[in-house]
Design an enzyme around this catalytic site. Structure first.
Site: not given
Length: 408
Positions: A245, A248, A278, A363
């Site tokens: 990512t 982070k 997009t 989670t």
């Protein structure tokens, strides 16, 4: 059907279980990370210290990153103008993908709008490219990985967390002629443990599998240039697809994969999650580009980060708190009850100006609710003194078990 009542009942169920989530309304302070202003539901504002940010190295506040983003806006405007295929590939996108490929020692990289999308789109698309594919997935893999594997509609096998013996049992029982892929993470963000990458790669080679690793909670923070645990352990060249990512440690937004040119080109050509969305705005890609270049050259940030994490673990253990046995920068403290977890979190925020979000189901499994701290190089000793004192008082006030099975 009474649709309104159905939605209301669904929310009431979550509230009854004590796991209803409330967003913290924050305004981060430029140049003062990890300080922020919290606005309560009644409109009252207070100054707080954020202890649960995924901006692990404060790169979202780094002037190098902010200057690059401002410059990109001034030069090119706001949005990218379309999908990557239709006018939305800017020079910043091209440069960033080249930088990411270099970061991970790969031929190519492919940008997505988030880490969730990069996992979901890539894993689901692999089933299209490799007919008969079997994906072997760690049971604690992130929801985005699970979603991608399920949405791919192909065969899947779940192995017990970090249990390579169980993984080999499943590999042995699988069709030797079928294409196979092992999907796992490097740092598991809720427990703070790290996978056995060399052992997993050895099994992959033995049984003819591709390897796919999620380094979302490791890029920027491990390895001499911040390439992740794979770089730290000398395994980058042994992994087929590295996913991570930009939201982070990089401090901006977006996700990506790094792999061979053929793999990236195939995913680019088949993945709906890439084709029909997009592209990231130029300011974000310019900021990520500047951030990664900075992280490659500043290992002292990683050294300071590890010291802060280890110091907080030790200090919380010293007062008898049940710090889970994390070997990474994640500092999870077991509470084990959703109601108590939220009460402690609320009191920390209201009475002590400390913000740490309660982590609850889905989670983490029910009964393992926890507070998850992410100290950064910018959390000072004074901030840590204040946090530890507050936790000591609240643990006694709420009569939550100390040490127990989760002490180191």
């Amino acid at each position: 059907m009474d649709y309104k009542a159905a939605f209301k009942a669904a929310i009431e169920q979550v509230k009854t279980e004590g796991r209803y989530r409330v967003f913290a309304d924050l305004k981060r302070h430029r140049g003062a990370f990890p300080r922020a202003t919290y606005t309560a539901e009644d409109g009252h504002e207070s100054e707080i210290t954020v202890w649960c940010s995924n901006d692990y190295l404060g790169q979202g506040q780094n002037p190098v990153v902010l200057d690059a983003m401002h410059e990109a806006i001034d030069l090119t405007g706001a949005g990218a103008g379309g999908t990557r295929n239709i006018s939305g590939t800017t020079h910043y996108h091209v440069q960033l993908e080249q930088e990411l490929a270099d970061w991970h020692g790969k031929e190519a990289a492919l940008l997505f709008t988030s880490g969730y999308v990069s996992n979901e789109a890539t894993l689901s698309t692999l089933y299209k490219i490799l007919p008969g594919l079997i994906i072997f997935s760690d049971e604690l893999n992130h929801a985005s990985m699970i979603s991608g594997i399920r949405n791919g509609g192909g065969h899947r096998q779940i192995f017990r967390h970090n249990d390579l013996a169980h993984l080999e049992e499943l590999l042995l029982a699988a069709d030797p002629a079928a294409p196979k892929l092992i999907a796992f993470e490097s740092v598991y963000s809720m427990d703070g443990d790290i996978s056995d990458i060399p052992g997993t790669v050895a099994l992959a080679k033995k049984y003819g599998c591709l390897t796919y690793i999620d380094e979302v909670h490791a890029v920027g923070m491990y390895g001499p240039r911040g390439g992740g645990v794979c770089e730290r352990d000398g395994m980058m060249g042994e992994i087929d697809i590295i996913e991570a990512t930009l939201g982070k440690a990089v401090g901006v937004m977006g996700g990506y994969i790094a792999a061979t040119a053929e793999i990236c080109d195939a995913i680019r050509s088949y993945a709906s999650g890439f084709i029909f969305t997009t592209s990231l705005p130029p300011a974000l890609t310019a900021g990520a580009l500047a951030s990664i270049r900075h992280l490659k050259e500043h290992n002292e940030l990683r050294v300071a980060h590890q010291e802060r994490a280890e110091t907080l673990k030790a200090r919380l253990r010293d007062i008898g708190l049940p710090v889970m046995p994390s070997i990474s920068h994640i500092v999870p403290v077991m509470v084990g009850d959703p109601v108590h977890c939220k009460i402690i979190s609320d009191m920390l925020l209201r009475d002590y100006g400390v913000y740490v979000q309660p982590i609850n189901y889905p989670t983490v499994p029910k009964g393992t609710e926890r507070l998850r701290f992410t100290p950064t190089p910018f959390h000072t000793d004074e901030m840590m003194d204040h946090l530890v004192a507050a936790m000591d008082k609240l643990w006694a006030h709420c009569n939550v078990k100390r040490m127990g099975g989760y002490a180191a």
